[in-house]
Scaffold this active site. Structure first.
Site, PDB file in Angstrom:
ATOM      1  N   LYS A   5       0.762  -1.086  -0.106  1.00 59.09           N
ATOM      2  CA  LYS A   5       0.067   0.073  -0.057  1.00 59.09           C
ATOM      3  C   LYS A   5       0.861   1.162   0.033  1.00 59.09           C
ATOM      4  O   LYS A   5       0.783   2.217  -0.827  1.00 59.09           O
ATOM      5  CB  LYS A   5      -0.910  -0.008   1.104  1.00 59.09           C
ATOM      6  CG  LYS A   5      -1.733   1.302   1.618  1.00 59.09           C
ATOM      7  CD  LYS A   5      -2.378   1.099   2.884  1.00 59.09           C
ATOM      8  CE  LYS A   5      -2.997   2.410   3.375  1.00 59.09           C
ATOM      9  NZ  LYS A   5      -1.848   3.541   3.699  1.00 59.09           N
ATOM     10  N   ARG A  65      -4.979  10.839   3.081  1.00 56.28           N
ATOM     11  CA  ARG A  65      -3.865  11.030   3.597  1.00 56.28           C
ATOM     12  C   ARG A  65      -2.716  10.940   2.411  1.00 56.28           C
ATOM     13  O   ARG A  65      -2.030  11.758   2.115  1.00 56.28           O
ATOM     14  CB  ARG A  65      -3.428  10.295   4.842  1.00 56.28           C
ATOM     15  CG  ARG A  65      -2.039  10.800   5.088  1.00 56.28           C
ATOM     16  CD  ARG A  65      -1.712  10.363   6.526  1.00 56.28           C
ATOM     17  NE  ARG A  65      -0.622  10.996   6.869  1.00 56.28           N
ATOM     18  CZ  ARG A  65      -0.364  12.354   7.200  1.00 56.28           C
ATOM     19  NH1 ARG A  65      -1.408  13.005   7.653  1.00 56.28           N
ATOM     20  NH2 ARG A  65       1.011  12.770   7.726  1.00 56.28           N
ATOM     21  N   ASP A 105      -5.700   7.689   9.111  1.00 60.75           N
ATOM     22  CA  ASP A 105      -5.884   7.169  10.531  1.00 60.75           C
ATOM     23  C   ASP A 105      -5.832   8.382  11.686  1.00 60.75           C
ATOM     24  O   ASP A 105      -5.472   9.185  11.484  1.00 60.75           O
ATOM     25  CB  ASP A 105      -4.862   6.152  11.011  1.00 60.75           C
ATOM     26  CG  ASP A 105      -4.857   4.859   9.992  1.00 60.75           C
ATOM     27  OD1 ASP A 105      -5.958   4.650   9.375  1.00 60.75           O
ATOM     28  OD2 ASP A 105      -3.918   4.191   9.727  1.00 60.75           O
ATOM     29  N   ASP A 115       3.723   0.192  12.158  1.00 65.18           N
ATOM     30  CA  ASP A 115       2.283  -0.352  11.698  1.00 65.18           C
ATOM     31  C   ASP A 115       1.911  -1.983  12.388  1.00 65.18           C
ATOM     32  O   ASP A 115       0.900  -2.344  12.032  1.00 65.18           O
ATOM     33  CB  ASP A 115       2.174  -0.477  10.228  1.00 65.18           C
ATOM     34  CG  ASP A 115       2.135   0.932   9.602  1.00 65.18           C
ATOM     35  OD1 ASP A 115       1.759   1.823  10.292  1.00 65.18           O
ATOM     36  OD2 ASP A 115       2.468   1.281   8.539  1.00 65.18           O
TER      37      ASP A 115
END
Length: 459
Positions: free
Chosen positions: A22, A110, A134, A343
């Site tokens: 991603k 974002r 987020d 993450d």
């Protein structure tokens, strides 16, 4: 608001392949704005954030075509048969870039912040709003703006619209360019921001002279961006280190690029295999680009076998958290690459709840990312939240299983961690706001159900 209903306690087995990365996809897709020639990118993940970015590029005039739409047979397409897109930014709509509609779409994504560097470099100006994403705490843009300012750009905030206007106040560029030109310089970044480094690198490729970036991020995805830019005609050296040198060029041309497997998804699958796996193979993970991710799980006692470019995770009847050499409690903390990516701390926390022993997690980068642990505590996990950045997990050693419950996904990574917890739990769980999970994981319920999970999506 969609939700997952998960029937826990079903062992997973079989083979799963990670999607394209991603974070890399967001960077390299924005890099296509730097040339008027076609750029072909393979292994693009079919996820919400990436799809929204592709649509945003379409909205500003980028021609986007998918190879499946071209009529070629799979054998003719070869590697391009897997989510391959071609982007051509030869007719950009500059008026749309200043519209309220564009600003509103950027506010919801974002990844849109990565458009600033390419637009500033090629067009001499960019308009951007504070991007979404987020809600995990402070995610400032200072590194981006300070870097652009070092290159000679000027920016100001337009009151009332929460919009940033950035431009290059310089003489007109040569005839093949219709905008002013940035100037190469030395800069020391205030933090090793991945998106900040990517944005500055993309802005610097057209800067006059040489740009040196110290304390640059050096994640594999940033390296991939630099390799693509070099394939397009840029002159970037120091790739893979925290000292990048960019010699400015006048133009870039088209190129082909293949996105790496998503190392965050690989780590998520390792966590799933540890918690509820009965033998899982994770295929084609690009082991050399995983850094210390496998070792972080091994510190929790998880057994991982490397077989070629695959990972084999056998059934984990028990796994014991290691101690440091001096006998002190294990601490896992996030850090810039090649340190542990933040993450994956959410997934590691869930895995630790069924380990033997205790571990301290230190989330340094974001002050709200550990707040999801209250949901794990409600499921029966033994976790002490010391402060917004630190949590101690006391593992159950599988003597007490988590219990199902109802919860909501606050962000992408907490969402996948809660999904892992629910699959390992006794009873049925429901996770709301799964749109957050969809932002980062492609068809996750279908892929996990193929391994034996029982996950139902409710609209």
């Amino acid at each position: 608001m969609a939700s997952f209903v998960i029937e826990g306690g079903h062992p997973l087995s079989g083979t799963i392949t990670p999607q394209g990365a991603k974070n890399e996809a967001l960077q390299v897709i924005c890099a296509t704005l730097l040339t008027s020639e076609p750029v072909t990118i393979s292994n693009i993940p079919n996820i919400r954030d990436v799809n929204n970015l592709i649509q945003l590029l379409r909205d500003i005039g980028v021609k986007v075509s998918r190879y499946e739409e071209g009529g070629m047979r799979n054998e003719e397409r070869g590697e391009r048969s897997k989510n391959t897109f071609t982007f051509q930014a030869d007719e950009l709509n500059l008026d749309y870039l200043e519209s309220d509609e564009f600003v509103q779409k950027c506010a919801a994504l974002r990844g849109s912040v990565l458009m600033i560097g390419p637009l500033l470099a090629r067009m001499g100006k960019a308009v951007i709003t504070k991007p979404g994403g987020d809600k995990i705490g402070r995610r400032r843009l200072d590194t981006h703006f300070l870097g652009f300012e070092k290159l000679g750009a000027k920016f100001n905030r337009i009151e009332g619209r929460d919009v940033y206007e950035i431009c290059v106040p310089a003489p007109a560029r040569p005839s093949e360019h219709s905008c002013p030109r940035l100037k190469g310089t030395y800069m020391l970044l205030d933090e090793a921001s991945v998106t900040g480094t990517a944005n500055i690198v993309m802005a610097a490729v057209f800067a006059k002279g040489t740009t040196t970036i110290y304390n640059a991020a050096c994640e594999p995805y940033l390296q991939q961006l630099c390799h693509l830019l070099n394939a397009m005609g840029a002159r970037i050296s120091g790739i893979g280190s925290n000292l990048l040198t960019i010699v400015g060029v006048d133009t870039l041309h088209g190129a082909d690029h293949t996105i790496l497997p998503d190392m965050i998804e690989v780590g998520s699958f390792i966590g799933m295999a540890a918690m509820c796996g009965d033998g899982i193979r994770i295929k084609d993970v690009s082991v050399k680009n995983l850094g210390i991710i496998p070792d972080a799980f091994r510190r929790l006692g998880v057994k991982i076998k490397v077989e070629g470019d695959d990972l084999w995770i056998p059934r984990q009847r028990h796994y014991e958290i290691q101690s440091f050499i001096d006998g002190t409690i294990m601490t896992l903390a996030d850090a810039p690459w090649p340190g542990l990516t933040p993450d994956l701390l959410s997934v590691l926390i869930v895995v630790a709840t069924q380990a033997r022993g205790s571990v301290l997690f230190h989330q340094k980068m974001f002050e709200s990312r550990l707040f999801f642990v209250d949901k794990l505590i409600d499921m029966g996990a033994q976790i002490i939240l010391c402060d917004p950045h630190r949590a101690v997990v006391v593992g159950h050693d599988r003597k007490i299983t988590l219990r199902g419950g109802r919860m909501s996904s606050p962000d992408i990574r907490a969402g996948i961690a809660l999904l892992i917890a629910a699959m390992s739990a006794t009873g049925t769980s429901r996770i709301d706001n799964i749109e957050q999970i969809d932002r980062g994981y492609e068809n996750i319920e279908g892929r996990l159900n193929a391994l034996g999970a029982k996950i139902t999506r409710n609209p």
